[in-house]
Write a protein that holds these residues in place. Structure first.
Motif, mmCIF file in Angstrom:
data_model
loop_
_atom_site.group_PDB
_atom_site.id
_atom_site.type_symbol
_atom_site.label_atom_id
_atom_site.label_comp_id
_atom_site.label_asym_id
_atom_site.label_seq_id
_atom_site.Cartn_x
_atom_site.Cartn_y
_atom_site.Cartn_z
ATOM 1 N N THR A 18 0.834 -1.203 0.000
ATOM 2 C CA THR A 18 0.000 0.000 0.000
ATOM 3 C C THR A 18 0.867 1.249 0.000
ATOM 4 N N ASP A 19 1.913 1.268 0.806
ATOM 5 C CA ASP A 19 2.829 2.423 0.829
ATOM 6 C C ASP A 19 3.500 2.620 -0.527
ATOM 7 N N ILE A 20 3.936 1.537 -1.154
ATOM 8 C CA ILE A 20 4.596 1.628 -2.456
ATOM 9 C C ILE A 20 3.629 2.170 -3.510
ATOM 10 N N VAL A 21 2.423 1.627 -3.544
ATOM 11 C CA VAL A 21 1.436 2.087 -4.529
ATOM 12 C C VAL A 21 1.160 3.570 -4.336
ATOM 13 N N ARG A 22 0.913 3.978 -3.107
ATOM 14 C CA ARG A 22 0.634 5.409 -2.855
ATOM 15 C C ARG A 22 1.805 6.289 -3.253
ATOM 16 N N THR A 23 3.020 5.860 -2.963
ATOM 17 C CA THR A 23 4.210 6.633 -3.333
ATOM 18 C C THR A 23 4.308 6.789 -4.843
ATOM 19 N N TYR A 24 4.127 5.703 -5.571
ATOM 20 C CA TYR A 24 4.224 5.774 -7.030
ATOM 21 C C TYR A 24 3.123 6.636 -7.634
ATOM 22 N N VAL A 25 1.894 6.497 -7.158
ATOM 23 C CA VAL A 25 0.807 7.304 -7.714
ATOM 24 C C VAL A 25 1.007 8.782 -7.376
ATOM 25 N N ASP A 26 1.505 9.075 -6.181
ATOM 26 C CA ASP A 26 1.805 10.468 -5.833
ATOM 27 C C ASP A 26 2.909 11.029 -6.725
ATOM 28 N N ARG A 27 3.931 10.240 -6.963
ATOM 29 C CA ARG A 27 5.075 10.691 -7.758
ATOM 30 C C ARG A 27 4.762 10.740 -9.248
ATOM 31 N N TYR A 28 3.959 9.803 -9.716
ATOM 32 C CA TYR A 28 3.610 9.707 -11.136
ATOM 33 C C TYR A 28 2.082 9.709 -11.259
ATOM 34 N N PRO A 29 1.455 10.871 -11.231
ATOM 35 C CA PRO A 29 -0.003 10.959 -11.148
ATOM 36 C C PRO A 29 -0.770 10.317 -12.310
ATOM 37 N N ASN A 30 -0.121 10.073 -13.418
ATOM 38 C CA ASN A 30 -0.808 9.446 -14.553
ATOM 39 C C ASN A 30 -0.529 7.953 -14.670
ATOM 40 N N ILE A 31 0.149 7.381 -13.687
ATOM 41 C CA ILE A 31 0.474 5.953 -13.714
ATOM 42 C C ILE A 31 -0.805 5.123 -13.632
ATOM 43 N N LYS A 32 -0.769 3.963 -14.264
ATOM 44 C CA LYS A 32 -1.857 2.997 -14.156
ATOM 45 C C LYS A 32 -1.288 1.755 -13.478
ATOM 46 N N VAL A 33 -1.950 1.312 -12.439
ATOM 47 C CA VAL A 33 -1.481 0.174 -11.642
ATOM 48 C C VAL A 33 -2.371 -1.031 -11.931
ATOM 49 N N GLY A 34 -1.728 -2.165 -12.178
ATOM 50 C CA GLY A 34 -2.452 -3.399 -12.440
ATOM 51 C C GLY A 34 -1.694 -4.579 -11.870
ATOM 52 N N GLY A 35 -2.321 -5.715 -11.902
ATOM 53 C CA GLY A 35 -1.709 -6.935 -11.393
ATOM 54 C C GLY A 35 -1.217 -7.832 -12.510
ATOM 55 N N HIS A 36 -0.238 -8.649 -12.201
ATOM 56 C CA HIS A 36 0.303 -9.611 -13.159
ATOM 57 C C HIS A 36 -0.803 -10.508 -13.695
ATOM 58 N N ASN A 37 -1.774 -10.834 -12.831
ATOM 59 C CA ASN A 37 -2.875 -11.708 -13.232
ATOM 60 C C ASN A 37 -3.816 -11.059 -14.246
ATOM 61 N N GLN A 38 -3.652 -9.785 -14.516
ATOM 62 C CA GLN A 38 -4.486 -9.107 -15.502
ATOM 63 C C GLN A 38 -3.898 -9.210 -16.905
ATOM 64 N N VAL A 39 -2.626 -9.502 -17.012
ATOM 65 C CA VAL A 39 -1.972 -9.496 -18.321
ATOM 66 C C VAL A 39 -1.343 -10.836 -18.688
ATOM 67 N N ALA A 40 -1.328 -11.776 -17.777
ATOM 68 C CA ALA A 40 -0.750 -13.088 -18.046
ATOM 69 C C ALA A 40 -1.610 -14.150 -17.372
ATOM 70 N N ASN A 41 -1.461 -15.362 -17.796
ATOM 71 C CA ASN A 41 -2.214 -16.466 -17.210
ATOM 72 C C ASN A 41 -1.537 -16.868 -15.896
ATOM 73 N N LYS A 42 -1.619 -15.968 -14.922
ATOM 74 C CA LYS A 42 -0.992 -16.143 -13.611
ATOM 75 C C LYS A 42 -2.027 -15.859 -12.525
ATOM 76 N N THR A 43 -1.799 -16.339 -11.343
ATOM 77 C CA THR A 43 -2.699 -16.042 -10.223
ATOM 78 C C THR A 43 -2.180 -14.900 -9.366
#
Length: 90
Positions: A18-43
């Motif tokens: 949660t801290d990492i995500v908030r830091t990145y979104v604060d630093r890069y306001p146009n970033i899009k965050v997703g999970g590996h399971n959204q782009v590959a056949n992974k869990t």
């Protein structure tokens, strides 16, 4: 994080992600965050990142979707993104 076979994220890992995500979104306001399971056949990461991002209060601007048809998909995940957001795992 969360393991390959089961969801075993610790409270410290939940707080850190949660801290990492908030830091990145604060630093890069146009970033899009997703999970590996959204782009590959992974869990991993064993939770649905779009739901987690919404629980953190982020809008679609910062949420990666493979396509618009997934915007309202609650996803299939083993972990509770609300607990991850709070940094606690029940």
């Amino acid at each position: 994080m969360g393991g390959h076979a089961s969801f075993n994220m610790t409270n410290a890992q939940a707080k850190t992600i949660t801290d990492i995500v908030r830091t990145y979104v604060d630093r890069y306001p146009n970033i899009k965050v997703g999970g590996h399971n959204q782009v590959a056949n992974k869990t991993c990461p064993r939770f649905w990142v779009p739901s987690y991002m919404k629980a953190l209060g982020y809008s679609d601007k910062n949420i990666f979707y493979k396509s618009d048809k997934f915007k309202n998909d609650p996803g299939v995940y083993a972990g509770d993104h609300n607990n991850i957001k709070k940094g606690t795992i029940a």
